[in-house]
Design an enzyme around this catalytic site. Structure first.
Site, PDB file in Angstrom:
ATOM      1  N   SER A 246       0.914  -1.205   0.044  1.00 42.60           N
ATOM      2  CA  SER A 246      -0.068   0.122  -0.068  1.00 42.60           C
ATOM      3  C   SER A 246       0.897   1.193  -0.109  1.00 42.60           C
ATOM      4  O   SER A 246       1.948   1.399   0.463  1.00 42.60           O
ATOM      5  CB  SER A 246      -0.955   0.025   1.530  1.00 42.60           C
ATOM      6  N   LYS A 247       0.121   2.442  -0.338  1.00 41.51           N
ATOM      7  CA  LYS A 247       1.004   3.758  -0.384  1.00 41.51           C
ATOM      8  C   LYS A 247       1.395   3.901   0.906  1.00 41.51           C
ATOM      9  O   LYS A 247       2.831   4.562   1.110  1.00 41.51           O
ATOM     10  CB  LYS A 247      -0.082   4.839  -1.048  1.00 41.51           C
ATOM     11  N   ARG A 248       0.589   3.742   2.082  1.00 36.68           N
ATOM     12  CA  ARG A 248       0.804   3.976   3.257  1.00 36.68           C
ATOM     13  C   ARG A 248       2.128   3.279   3.672  1.00 36.68           C
ATOM     14  O   ARG A 248       3.083   4.141   4.180  1.00 36.68           O
ATOM     15  CB  ARG A 248      -0.135   3.683   4.100  1.00 36.68           C
ATOM     16  N   GLY A 251       4.749   3.559  -0.078  1.00 37.50           N
ATOM     17  CA  GLY A 251       5.130   4.926  -0.717  1.00 37.50           C
ATOM     18  C   GLY A 251       4.622   4.929  -2.603  1.00 37.50           C
ATOM     19  O   GLY A 251       3.984   3.718  -2.704  1.00 37.50           O
TER      20      GLY A 251
END
Ligand code: GLU
Length: 494
Positions: A246-248, A251
């Site tokens: 995930s982006k969280r 990145g």
């Protein structure tokens, strides 16, 4: 033979994730393989979280990947009446009921169930309300959701998954689930099925994270009187620690946009994504679009999760090394004219493009790309690491400045001398340049390598690169003479 109709139905609540792109790709491949149709449906019913920016990003990402669709984009919100109507039909047919339980009541029951270690799930309080009780509650203005009435059956619900084989789930484990919220809005589970029925979807190909939805949705198909599509659940892509990517936590590397910005070839990303959780049964790693359409089958999808091999903050690799290797392969093997067009975009973005590269100096431009591409990982490298081929203003890598290659106190003098000798050459080519360099090295009683390696760095800013004498002829006599005599480049900080 059924008409193959598959769909890609993203919820526009963020960027196009590489997992989403893989789902789109697999559906696209399946449609192409079976002369079917790919339907793009934007599932925007969650109006609080859906954004236009996300819709634009998804469409842009799919276009960049060149994954074309045959119908749509349809927008789920445009079919709100169908969803409401379906919920009414389910109510009227006795397949759904109004549930007046409050959140507090439900929470309390849940806690009790947890404490007693019994099944956590809706206990069916409102399932058996009489019509009079329902009317009375409605008249009192008590808000309600609509729940699907899961048939009380013994045994298991069974379906055949194209990837995983036979899947079974005990009916007793499926609770009466909500299909319409108390604000009257139908939920994903229902909308998705209603739309798939309307769009005559033959195969639902999606991630394994949707499997609990599938069992509930199969019951909806049944209650709505519609035949089932074929289901195929793809393995998920997890990181090395088996976490969802995930982006969280990871990145930008999980967004398709990142690869476009970094200078990846769209098909390199597709090739990589396809291999995440699918294997051709051979050693082959690189596939053209046509080849992949030819060999792709859902049956060769892996049943187990695949790994996206990236550690946030990795010093050496900015994404999965395999993806970088695949990109390098395409950079090296792609038709030079096509490469020329792709690099043109990047040079323009970095203000390094010169219109002469389009016509008069086309041959030089393409030959230069051919010469320098061997060490590059991405299209952006042509503009960054390869900057010195397109501009006189470039930096010298720090590493060689610290190395002996540029530290000899007399090097500046030697280069000035070499520069003069190059300027005097009436024919400047590989042979004459090499001869001149070696002669000077002999006179100075130094190894020619000192001049050659030093020169590469001064002329291109890079310690490593193509053969020095190729570099000399590519840059041409004037630039070589000018750069070798320009000593300030050697010590930019002084
Ligand atoms: N909108 C859903 C999602 O993005 C669709 C899932 C599906 O049915 O394929 O997860």
């Amino acid at each position: 033979m059924v008409d193959v109709r598959v769909r890609f139905p993203p919820s526009p609540t963020g960027y196009l994730h590489i997992g989403g792109a893989r789902t789109a790709l697999i559906n696209w491949l399946f449609a192409k393989k079976h002369n079917g149709k790919l339907i793009l449906r934007i599932e925007d019913t969650d109006t609080e979280r859906s954004t236009q920016e996300s819709i634009d990003g998804i469409l842009e990402g799919l276009r960049w990947l060149d994954l074309d669709w045959d119908e749509g984009p349809y927008f789920q919100t445009e079919f709100a009446n169908d969803h409401v109507q379906a919920a009414q039909n389910l109510l009227a047919g006795g397949n759904a009921y109004k549930c007046f339980c409050t959140k507090e009541e439900l929470d309390e029951k849940r806690e009790q169930a947890l404490a007693q270690k019994t099944t956590v799930g809706y206990d069916g309080t409102c399932r058996n309300l009489t019509p009079e009780q329902v009317t009375a509650k409605e008249q009192q203005g008590i808000p309600y959701v609509i729940r699907f009435k899961v048939p009380k059956r013994k045994g298991t619900l069974v379906y055949h998954d194209k990837v995983l084989g036979t899947i079974e789930r005990a009916y007793s484990e499926i609770e009466d689930f909500v299909i319409v919220r108390s604000n009257g809005k139908p939920l994903y589970l229902l909308c998705n099925v209603v739309d798939d029925i309307r769009d005559r979807i033959s195969h639902v190909i999606r991630g394994q994270d949707h499997m609990t939805n599938t069992t509930r949705q199969i019951l909806l198909y049944e209650a709505l009187g519609s035949p089932l599509p074929v289901f195929a659940h793809m393995p998920l892509t997890l990181d090395l620690q088996k976490r969802k990517i995930s982006k969280r936590s990871h990145g930008e590397v999980v967004a398709v946009q990142f690869y476009r910005d970094k200078g990846f070839l769209p098909w390199a990303l597709c090739n990589f994504l396809c291999l995440l959780g699918w294997n051709p049964g051979t050693e082959q790693e690189f596939f053209s679009r046509e080849e992949l359409i030819e060999v792709f089958t859902l049956e060769r999808m892996s049943k187990v999760n695949s790994v996206f091999n990236y550690r946030p903050g990795d010093q050496k690799f900015f994404t999965d090394p395999k993806l970088i290797a695949i990109n390098e392969h395409y950079l090296r093997t792609i038709d030079t004219e096509v490469l020329g067009q792709l690099v043109e975009e990047k040079l323009k973005a970095y203000e390094l493009w010169d219109d002469s590269y389009a016509v008069e100096r086309r041959d030089w431009y393409l030959a230069t790309l051919d010469l320098i591409k061997d060490r590059f990982h991405t299209l952006n490298d042509f503009a960054s690491l390869g900057r010195a081929y397109f501009s006189d203003s470039y930096d010298i890598e720090e590493k060689p400045l610290k190395k002996n290659v540029l530290k000899h106190p007399d090097l500046v003098q030697w280069f000035k001398e070499l520069s003069k000798r190059f300027a005097d050459l009436s024919t400047f080519n590989q042979e004459t340049a090499e001869q001149t360099t070696r002669e000077l090295a002999d006179e100075l009683a130094i190894k020619p390598g000192i001049l050659i390696n030093g020169m590469r760095t001064v002329l291109t800013g890079q310690l490593a690169g193509p053969s020095m004498f190729d570099i000399l002829t590519t840059l041409g006599q004037d630039k070589v003479v000018m750069r070798l005599s320009d000593i300030s480049r050697l010590y930019p900080s002084t």
